[in-house]
Design an enzyme around this catalytic site. Structure first.
Site, short mmCIF file in Angstrom:
data_model
loop_
_atom_site.label_atom_id
_atom_site.label_comp_id
_atom_site.label_asym_id
_atom_site.label_seq_id
_atom_site.Cartn_x
_atom_site.Cartn_y
_atom_site.Cartn_z
N HIS A 44 -47.16 70.97 21.96
CA HIS A 44 -47.36 72.59 22.59
C HIS A 44 -46.76 72.41 23.88
CE1 HIS A 44 -49.89 76.02 23.27
NE2 HIS A 44 -50.07 75.94 22.06
N GLU A 49 -44.01 74.03 18.09
CA GLU A 49 -45.51 74.30 17.27
C GLU A 49 -45.82 75.86 16.75
OE1 GLU A 49 -48.04 75.98 18.78
OE2 GLU A 49 -46.61 76.73 20.27
#
Length: 331
Positions: free
Chosen positions: A304, A10
């Site tokens: 994430h 990410e």
């Protein structure tokens, strides 16, 4: 020296923060390149610089590249020292993200610490103060951590000016097992406004009552904030875990929309049987990896969290395994 690609996964600031924390505990130096390459404004912002400064101070580290906008940083720690520290971000940048960079390492320090951090305490796209103290920190205490976090004054974007005060004692982190939520103990919604109309908070909790059927609804006016702000906190407290969902007021966004989005997110959690929500899942990986590992169930494992697990694997001989909703950190 470990070389980290800041654009992986990410591509956000968590890669830097996790690298700093892991480097402090393991004493392994690292260089990170392409910092926050996946963001609209790549490179170091003030809150990231403050995290680097904080890590450098407690780790007596040699640092290269610590300047605004820098996309490359070298970090070489030489120790890990508790003490009395004060850090000011200088903007409404997240105090909790700075704290999460150094809190777990300070459990491994040589003496207790007292820390004050100034900036934003309730920020979109970062764990707010309420999540820290009601959801994340209780699980760390279950692992053996000894820490207290106090809200001195609230701070919202863009004015900032908030402050948190933290005390940390050296602690050994044990194993965490969190497979079930346990019985539901209570649900509550709390809407707060600072330097804004009280009716905004009332409208938000009214929507939560309608959408979720909750009855413990509170509307408050906060004092001490330098600027305007609005935060809606939804809390589902179980025997073994507490889930916190937060909505933030924004200029041009109706209070009803803020509350509706937060209610929908909480509804998704309530419909699941897993213990940890999306944000808690991400925040548990690092302390578990530096402690004695463990296992928990997760509503979802975000990109994430996957990126965070990859960074952990660069510093520690630890495996993060995902099997359905089961997440295991194996030492």
């Amino acid at each position: 020296m470990i070389v980290i690609d800041g654009s992986q996964g990410e591509g956000g600031g968590q890669i830097l923060r996790s690298s700093l924390a892991l480097s402090l505990v393991t004493r392994k130096p690292f260089r990170i390149e392409r910092i926050r390459a996946g963001r609209q404004k790549p490179g170091l912002l003030r809150q990231h610089l403050t995290a680097v400064t904080a890590a450098a101070r407690i780790g007596a580290a040699y640092v290269e590249g610590a300047e605004l906008g820098s996309q490359q940083l070298t970090f070489i720690p030489s120790g890990l020292h508790g003490g009395v520290y004060s850090f000011a971000i200088g903007t409404a940048g997240s105090t909790t993200l700075v704290l999460q960079t150094i809190l777990v390492p300070l459990f491994f320090a040589d003496t207790e610490s007292t820390i004050e951090i100034e900036g934003g305490t309730h920020n979109p796209a970062s764990p707010p103060y309420d999540f820290l103290v009601r959801s994340w920190l209780p699980l760390l205490r279950r692992m053996g951590a000894r820490a207290e976090v106090e809200l001195v004054r609230p701070g919202f974007f863009p004015a900032g000016g908030g402050k948190i005060r933290v005390t940390v004692e050296p602690s050994k982190l044990g194993r965490l097992e969190l497979l079930e939520r346990g019985a539901l103990l209570g649900t509550r919604a709390r809407a707060c406004v600072a330097n804004l109309a009280y009716a905004i908070a009332q409208r938000e909790v009214a929507v939560v009552g309608e959408k979720l059927g909750w009855t413990e609804l509170q509307a408050h006016t906060l004092t001490g904030s330098l600027g305007p702000g609005n935060v809606l906190t939804l809390e589902a407290e179980y025997e073994h875990v507490t889930e916190i969902v937060t909505g933030f007021g924004q200029r041009g966004v109706p209070a009803e929309q803020v509350a509706s989005r937060a209610s929908d997110e909480m509804a998704r959690y309530l419909e699941s049987a897993a213990a940890a929500g999306e944000h808690l899942t991400d925040q548990l990986l690092l302390p578990m990896a530096l402690g004695d590992g463990g296992v928990f169930t997760a509503v979802t494992v975000s990109s994430h969290a996957v990126t965070n697990a990859e960074v952990i694997g660069r510093f520690l001989d630890v495996a993060v395994q995902v099997d359905g909703d089961r997440v295991e950190v194996r030492k």
